[in-house]
Each structure stands twice: as structure tokens, then as C-alpha cells.
Design an enzyme around this catalytic site. Sequence first.
Site, PDB file in Angstrom:
ATOM      1  N   CYS A   1      30.217 -14.894   1.815  1.00 22.89           N
ATOM      2  CA  CYS A   1      29.683 -15.703   2.652  1.00 22.89           C
ATOM      3  C   CYS A   1      29.567 -15.246   4.359  1.00 22.89           C
ATOM      4  O   CYS A   1      31.189 -14.705   4.519  1.00 22.89           O
ATOM      5  CB  CYS A   1      28.869 -16.732   2.425  1.00 22.89           C
ATOM      6  SG  CYS A   1      30.462 -17.648   2.867  1.00 22.89           S
TER       7      CYS A   1
ATOM      8  N   ASP B   1      37.735 -19.965  -8.120  1.00 24.78           N
ATOM      9  CA  ASP B   1      38.850 -19.737  -8.570  1.00 24.78           C
ATOM     10  C   ASP B   1      38.898 -21.225  -8.915  1.00 24.78           C
ATOM     11  O   ASP B   1      39.454 -21.515 -10.654  1.00 24.78           O
ATOM     12  CB  ASP B   1      40.042 -19.148  -8.522  1.00 24.78           C
ATOM     13  CG  ASP B   1      40.036 -18.908  -7.137  1.00 24.78           C
ATOM     14  OD1 ASP B   1      40.401 -18.866  -6.538  1.00 24.78           O
ATOM     15  OD2 ASP B   1      41.908 -18.692  -6.741  1.00 24.78           O
TER      16      ASP B   1
ATOM     17  N   ILE C   1      40.815 -23.358   7.632  1.00 23.99           N
ATOM     18  CA  ILE C   1      40.102 -23.734   6.230  1.00 23.99           C
ATOM     19  C   ILE C   1      39.701 -21.972   6.133  1.00 23.99           C
ATOM     20  O   ILE C   1      39.794 -21.810   4.565  1.00 23.99           O
ATOM     21  CB  ILE C   1      39.311 -24.330   6.373  1.00 23.99           C
ATOM     22  CG1 ILE C   1      39.314 -25.779   6.533  1.00 23.99           C
ATOM     23  CG2 ILE C   1      38.452 -25.085   4.585  1.00 23.99           C
ATOM     24  CD1 ILE C   1      40.542 -26.720   5.906  1.00 23.99           C
TER      25      ILE C   1
HETATM   26  N1  EPU Z   1      38.978 -21.952  -2.226  1.00 24.12           N
HETATM   27  C1  EPU Z   1      38.859 -20.683  -3.074  1.00 24.12           C
HETATM   28  N2  EPU Z   1      38.744 -21.532  -4.349  1.00 24.12           N
HETATM   29  C2  EPU Z   1      38.058 -22.243  -4.543  1.00 24.12           C
HETATM   30  C3  EPU Z   1      37.949 -22.566  -3.939  1.00 24.12           C
HETATM   31  C4  EPU Z   1      37.700 -22.697  -2.333  1.00 24.12           C
HETATM   32  O1  EPU Z   1      40.352 -20.262  -2.552  1.00 24.12           O
HETATM   33  O2  EPU Z   1      38.274 -22.237  -6.232  1.00 24.12           O
HETATM   34  C5  EPU Z   1      39.261 -21.957  -0.928  1.00 24.12           C
HETATM   35  C6  EPU Z   1      37.974 -21.254   0.366  1.00 24.12           C
HETATM   36  O3  EPU Z   1      37.725 -19.378  -0.161  1.00 24.12           O
HETATM   37  C7  EPU Z   1      37.728 -21.881   1.302  1.00 24.12           C
HETATM   38  C8  EPU Z   1      38.764 -22.592   0.894  1.00 24.12           C
HETATM   39  O4  EPU Z   1      39.305 -22.709   0.187  1.00 24.12           O
HETATM   40  O5  EPU Z   1      38.700 -20.888   2.546  1.00 24.12           O
HETATM   41  C9  EPU Z   1      38.075 -24.246   1.272  1.00 24.12           C
HETATM   42  O6  EPU Z   1      36.882 -24.187   0.268  1.00 24.12           O
HETATM   43  P1  EPU Z   1      35.881 -25.723  -0.045  1.00 24.12           P
HETATM   44  O7  EPU Z   1      36.458 -25.594  -2.265  1.00 24.12           O
HETATM   45  O8  EPU Z   1      36.607 -26.957   0.161  1.00 24.12           O
HETATM   46  O9  EPU Z   1      34.458 -25.857   0.384  1.00 24.12           O
HETATM   47  P2  EPU Z   1      33.286 -25.729  -0.405  1.00 24.12           P
HETATM   48  O10 EPU Z   1      33.304 -26.888  -1.290  1.00 24.12           O
HETATM   49  O11 EPU Z   1      33.393 -24.391  -0.694  1.00 24.12           O
HETATM   50  C10 EPU Z   1      32.209 -27.224   1.321  1.00 24.12           C
HETATM   51  C11 EPU Z   1      31.477 -27.478   2.149  1.00 24.12           C
HETATM   52  C12 EPU Z   1      31.825 -26.454   3.561  1.00 24.12           C
HETATM   53  C13 EPU Z   1      32.725 -27.334   4.292  1.00 24.12           C
HETATM   54  C14 EPU Z   1      33.793 -27.025   3.079  1.00 24.12           C
HETATM   55  C15 EPU Z   1      35.103 -27.616   3.424  1.00 24.12           C
HETATM   56  C16 EPU Z   1      29.755 -28.018   0.838  1.00 24.12           C
HETATM   57  C17 EPU Z   1      27.863 -27.048   0.332  1.00 24.12           C
HETATM   58  N3  EPU Z   1      29.865 -26.724   1.500  1.00 24.12           N
HETATM   59  O12 EPU Z   1      32.870 -25.899   1.388  1.00 24.12           O
HETATM   60  O13 EPU Z   1      30.926 -26.842   4.110  1.00 24.12           O
HETATM   61  O14 EPU Z   1      32.907 -25.940   5.075  1.00 24.12           O
HETATM   62  O15 EPU Z   1      33.694 -28.066   2.328  1.00 24.12           O
HETATM   63  O16 EPU Z   1      34.749 -28.297   4.859  1.00 24.12           O
HETATM   64  O17 EPU Z   1      29.640 -29.192   0.812  1.00 24.12           O
HETATM   65  C18 EPU Z   1      29.004 -25.982   6.394  1.00 24.12           C
HETATM   66  O18 EPU Z   1      28.546 -27.135   5.607  1.00 24.12           O
HETATM   67  O19 EPU Z   1      28.510 -25.475   7.390  1.00 24.12           O
HETATM   68  C19 EPU Z   1      29.612 -25.835   4.787  1.00 24.12           C
HETATM   69  C20 EPU Z   1      29.970 -24.549   5.428  1.00 24.12           C
END
Ligand code: EPU
Length: 434
Positions: A166, A174, A376
Site C-alpha cells: 500500500c 508473514d 515502522i
Molecule cells: N509487518 C511485517 N510482517 C507482518 C506484519 C507486519 O513485516 O506480518 C511490518 C509491517 O510491514 C510494518 C510493521 O511491521 O512495517 C508494522 O505493522 P503492524 O502489523 O504493526 O501494523 P498493521 O496492523 O498493519 C496497524 C494500523 C496502522 C498503524 C500500524 C502501526 C490498523 C487497521 N492499522 O497496522 O494504521 O500505522 O498498526 O501502529 O489498525 C492508519 O490508521 O493510518 C494506519 C496505517
Amino acid sequence: MLLDQPRNPIVSCILSSASANGSRQRSALARGILHPTGNARLFRAHIQGQFMDKLIIEGGVPLTGVVHVSGSKNAALPILMGSILLDEPVTYTNVPDLRDIRTTFKLLELLGCPNAFENGQVTVTPGALSPEAPYELVKTMRASVLVLGPLLARLGEARVAMPGGCAIGARPVDLHLSALEKMGARFDLEDGYILGRCRKLNGAHIHFDFPTVGGTENLLMAAALADGETILENAAREPEVVDLARFLIACGARIEGHGTSVIRIQGVPRLGGCTYRIMPDRIEAGTLLAAAGITDGELLLTDCPFEELDAVIAKMRQMGMEIEPTADGVLARRSCALRGVDVTTQPFPGFPTDMQAQIMSLMCLSEGSGVISETIFENRFMHVQELVRMGADIRLSGHTAIIRGVQRLAGAPVMASDLRASASLVLAGLAAKG
Ligand code: EPU
């Protein structure tokens, strides 16, 4: 200033219906501030075959007033997906009316959970479940991957379109998949879909390499109905994860340690319904605090999650803002000229990446210079070049932005990318000349 943006996740909590009659989404700024001063209007224009939202902002007006903070988008999304785990109807209140939330309702409907949404309240009635989350929905909302854990827990089967990258980065899943594999799930990738299967999920000891928010949420939901105990180490501590845990507990789940980096879940055979109020949105609140600072205004935020904003408020105070809890809400204004500060985004309780773009706008108009490091997401500086077009002095070096404050920003046509980048451009527009 003119801001073009695809009709995508939006400047939602900020401006998405700043039109005088915008009944569907009454945004905080529109309701509380922009109407009286009338300094923003929303247009829906048909551009190159795609509907675009266009905001025209005449800046330079201090924003003053009382604003009610909406329910949290990022808490509502996983909690709504959690409906799949239940065998009774559930009612949610304080649900924000945003595009991603409407997409979630469509997805739940397709998965066998009909729902009716009105005035911030929705009742979801889980029925006969179907395992497929189609690409058409997943491609518009990455959070759709949060149905994986609940579907595996209830059905032993899930077919969920693989979310692509995105605007803010590649964002793989993963960590979600390897953790679910530890619980007994098996995954294949077929025609762009993640195919997950299991006989029954079993409790497991899981250590996340990174405290992923979505991964922790998916695993919390999967473990709630698994056989035995699951321990999540290096779990995300974000308030939205805590809200999900509280919701699951209200439905009968046995969870301890949420809000810390070790969460213990004892699986239970079934979860029932409840009535649950979604927590207020800390990022919307933080963005409104920035709006008070950047326009030299004074805002009183009601239903503001003050404790969850510690890191943001500490930085804004260091910049020269006065932010105080009062009996009526959180009062925010500038006490002096703003000063540049250094900010590094981190998992909670660190400074949230979702506030990085907004505090950058504030720093553009501060005295001195400041440095922002984004740790992040790998590509979350899309707003930088647009702010530069408005007269900001920002240099990028890898994951770091060096911001030198300027006297003023000037209105310009700019393009919004992701939700928070859009919010930062709206903030800049509110303070810009023209
Ligand atoms: N990541 C991995 N592998 C995974 C999961 C995550 O490499 O399996 C990496 C991601 O690529 C990223 C980092 O870890 O670089 C953080 O990812 P995380 O899983 O913590 O974030 P998310 O669950 O995808 C949620 C929020 C985001 C917010 C992030 C961090 C929701 C729907 N989304 O995303 O919100 O930035 O946590 O706090 O809850 C927003 O609201 O604008 C938004 C992007």
C-alpha cells in the site's frame, strides 16, 4: 489550498464531509470548527473516470471550539471482525462512520454475519459462516486480513485474498501466518488467495519478531477459541489491542496481560454476545490537538483518550503547546511560538507512526529545526514533497526527515496519498496563506 485525493481511506476523521450538509459523515473539524468559520469546503468531482474528493481550504483562521472525538477506526476494525467468533448477536456503539467501516460491514455480510448500522451503532448477527474474503474487498482495505484468525477458529478454513502493498509500504502478513501455523493452521497461496486450514487450533507459545498490531489482534482472536493456553510474547501494546481484548473478555474470553508485551489466553469453547462501546480515536484526537497548535487556536476535545496520547502530548508540550485535561475535556492551545523537536516513531507506548505526518506539519511552522525518524513503515513520507510544494523546508535522508521551520506556508494544489498524509496536508492548509 486545493487537496486532491482518491476516495480512499480518506482524510476521514478530519475533513471527509466538511460540506455544510454532509450528513453521512460528520467530521470532527466540520462539526466543531469548520462550520462556524467556514474555511473549508468539500467537493466531489468526477476526474478521469474516478471519483475524487477535493478539499478547498482557505487557511489562516484560528480554530476554536468544542470537538467530540469519534470512535476509533483502528479499534473498531478488529473488534467488528471479532463478531465472526460469536454465536450470538452483538451490538457495538461509538462506531465511526468511515469508508473502511462500511467495507467491514460488507465483508461481514459476505462471511455470513448480517448487520444493521445506524447513528454510530450496529448490531451484527453471526449466522452460517462462509470462509471467503474476496479480493474486491481486501484490495480496498488491508485490515480484511483480520478475518483470518476468527475464520480459522470458527470454521477451520479461510480463503482470504492476499493483501497487496500500500502507499506506506509493503506490509506483509508473514508474522500473522507463522504464528497461526504454530497453532496448527496450514497455509497455501492459490490464485492470489491465502488458503488456511486446520482441524482445530491449539494453544501455542508464540514470540513475535516484531510487535505487530494486526498480528497480535489476529492471534488474540484465534486463541480465544483454541484448545488450551496461548502465550503471545513481544505482543503489541497499542490501546486498540487492549480494546479488542476487553471486547473479547466481555464476550466470555479468558485473557490476561493485554497492554503488556506478554498476553496469555486460555481458549474457551464458545463466545457469546454483548454490547460494547468502541474506544475514542487517539489519532483523531492527536490530529485535532495539532490543528489547535498549527492555527494558533483553542480547542476543547471531549471524549479524548488523554492517557493513550502520552507520547504525542509530551512532544507537543515540548514544542510549546499547552494541553491540559479539564473537567469538560482536554484543552489545547499554544502558549508561545512553536519550537522544532526530534521525534522517532515507535510501537506503543512510543510516538505513533500514525501521528508522524501531522507533527511534521506542525514542525514546518516552528522556530528552529527538528528531525523525524520513521521506523515502522518504509515509505511513510509521501506528504513531504507536498508540504515542500507549500513552502516547507524539509530534507529527506532515508528514513529521516530534517525539518527547518519557515515563517509561513502558502496554499497550493497538493495530492494526498494515505490517510495520515492527507491529514497533515489539511493541517498545513489550515495554517497556510491563501
Ligand atoms: N509487518 C511485517 N510482517 C507482518 C506484519 C507486519 O513485516 O506480518 C511490518 C509491517 O510491514 C510494518 C510493521 O511491521 O512495517 C508494522 O505493522 P503492524 O502489523 O504493526 O501494523 P498493521 O496492523 O498493519 C496497524 C494500523 C496502522 C498503524 C500500524 C502501526 C490498523 C487497521 N492499522 O497496522 O494504521 O500505522 O498498526 O501502529 O489498525 C492508519 O490508521 O493510518 C494506519 C496505517
